[in-house]
Scaffold this motif. Structure first.
Motif, short mmCIF file in Angstrom:
data_model
loop_
_atom_site.label_atom_id
_atom_site.label_comp_id
_atom_site.label_asym_id
_atom_site.label_seq_id
_atom_site.Cartn_x
_atom_site.Cartn_y
_atom_site.Cartn_z
N GLU A 84 6.66 -11.06 5.78
CA GLU A 84 5.48 -10.26 6.04
C GLU A 84 4.83 -9.85 4.72
OE1 GLU A 84 6.67 -6.76 8.23
OE2 GLU A 84 8.49 -6.61 7.06
N GLN A 85 3.54 -9.97 4.64
CA GLN A 85 2.82 -9.58 3.44
C GLN A 85 2.64 -8.07 3.45
OE1 GLN A 85 -0.79 -11.75 2.81
NE2 GLN A 85 -1.05 -10.96 0.75
N VAL A 86 3.17 -7.39 2.42
CA VAL A 86 3.09 -5.93 2.37
C VAL A 86 2.03 -5.44 1.38
CG1 VAL A 86 5.40 -5.49 3.23
CG2 VAL A 86 5.07 -5.83 0.80
N LEU A 87 1.72 -6.25 0.38
CA LEU A 87 0.62 -6.01 -0.56
C LEU A 87 -0.04 -7.35 -0.83
CD1 LEU A 87 2.43 -3.66 -3.12
CD2 LEU A 87 0.75 -2.97 -1.41
N ASP A 88 -1.14 -7.36 -1.56
CA ASP A 88 -1.83 -8.62 -1.85
C ASP A 88 -0.91 -9.65 -2.49
OD1 ASP A 88 -4.20 -7.74 -0.79
OD2 ASP A 88 -5.06 -7.16 -2.73
N ASP A 89 0.04 -9.20 -3.32
CA ASP A 89 0.89 -10.12 -4.07
C ASP A 89 2.38 -9.96 -3.78
OD1 ASP A 89 1.09 -7.63 -5.25
OD2 ASP A 89 0.92 -8.36 -7.31
N VAL A 90 2.72 -9.25 -2.70
CA VAL A 90 4.14 -9.00 -2.38
C VAL A 90 4.41 -9.34 -0.92
CG1 VAL A 90 5.98 -7.26 -2.26
CG2 VAL A 90 4.29 -7.15 -4.09
N HIS A 91 5.48 -10.12 -0.69
CA HIS A 91 5.94 -10.49 0.66
C HIS A 91 7.36 -9.96 0.86
CE1 HIS A 91 2.66 -13.44 1.05
NE2 HIS A 91 2.85 -13.59 -0.26
N ARG A 92 7.62 -9.34 2.00
CA ARG A 92 8.96 -8.86 2.35
C ARG A 92 9.62 -9.91 3.23
NH1 ARG A 92 7.93 -4.26 5.31
NH2 ARG A 92 7.83 -3.03 3.41
N VAL A 93 10.90 -10.22 2.95
CA VAL A 93 11.64 -11.21 3.72
C VAL A 93 12.75 -10.49 4.47
CG1 VAL A 93 12.99 -13.34 3.60
CG2 VAL A 93 11.14 -12.95 1.95
N ARG A 94 12.77 -10.69 5.80
CA ARG A 94 13.76 -10.03 6.67
C ARG A 94 14.55 -11.05 7.46
NH1 ARG A 94 12.84 -4.67 8.16
NH2 ARG A 94 10.93 -3.77 7.32
N SER A 95 15.77 -10.68 7.78
CA SER A 95 16.58 -11.40 8.74
C SER A 95 16.93 -10.38 9.81
CB SER A 95 17.85 -11.97 8.09
OG SER A 95 18.64 -12.63 9.06
N GLY A 96 16.26 -10.46 10.94
CA GLY A 96 16.39 -9.41 11.95
C GLY A 96 15.78 -8.13 11.40
N SER A 97 16.54 -7.04 11.43
CA SER A 97 16.04 -5.77 10.88
C SER A 97 16.48 -5.56 9.43
CB SER A 97 16.54 -4.61 11.74
OG SER A 97 17.95 -4.56 11.72
N ARG A 98 17.28 -6.47 8.90
CA ARG A 98 17.80 -6.35 7.53
C ARG A 98 16.83 -6.98 6.52
NH1 ARG A 98 21.71 -10.19 5.53
NH2 ARG A 98 22.04 -9.64 3.37
#
Length: 73
Positions: free
Chosen positions: A17-31
């Motif tokens: 998921e993109q959280v800022l213009d240049d930052v993506h968060r990577v999740r596995s389930g809720s972790r």
């Protein structure tokens, strides 16, 4: 965006998921596995659940490869 990452021993499904213009968060389930930071032509992979304390674990030329670094561990 969802990715399915396969290796000889594991199949991982991760969400990016993109959280800022240049930052993506990577999740596995809720972790949270980590983050991918876009820095011009490179994508820097950061491992850790909190962005400002995460540690660089790799660099790549595309988002897919950067996400695979996090999913592989």
């Amino acid at each position: 965006m969802h990715y399915t990452i396969e290796s000889p021993t594991t199949i991982a499904v991760v969400t990016v998921e993109q959280v800022l213009d240049d930052v993506h968060r990577v999740r596995s389930g809720s972790r949270v596995l980590g983050y991918v930071l876009e820095t011009g032509q490179l994508y820097v992979t950061l491992r850790g659940d909190i962005f400002n304390t995460s540690v660089e674990v790799g660099q790549s030329h595309d988002l897919d490869a950067a996400v695979r670094i996090l999913a592989a561990a």
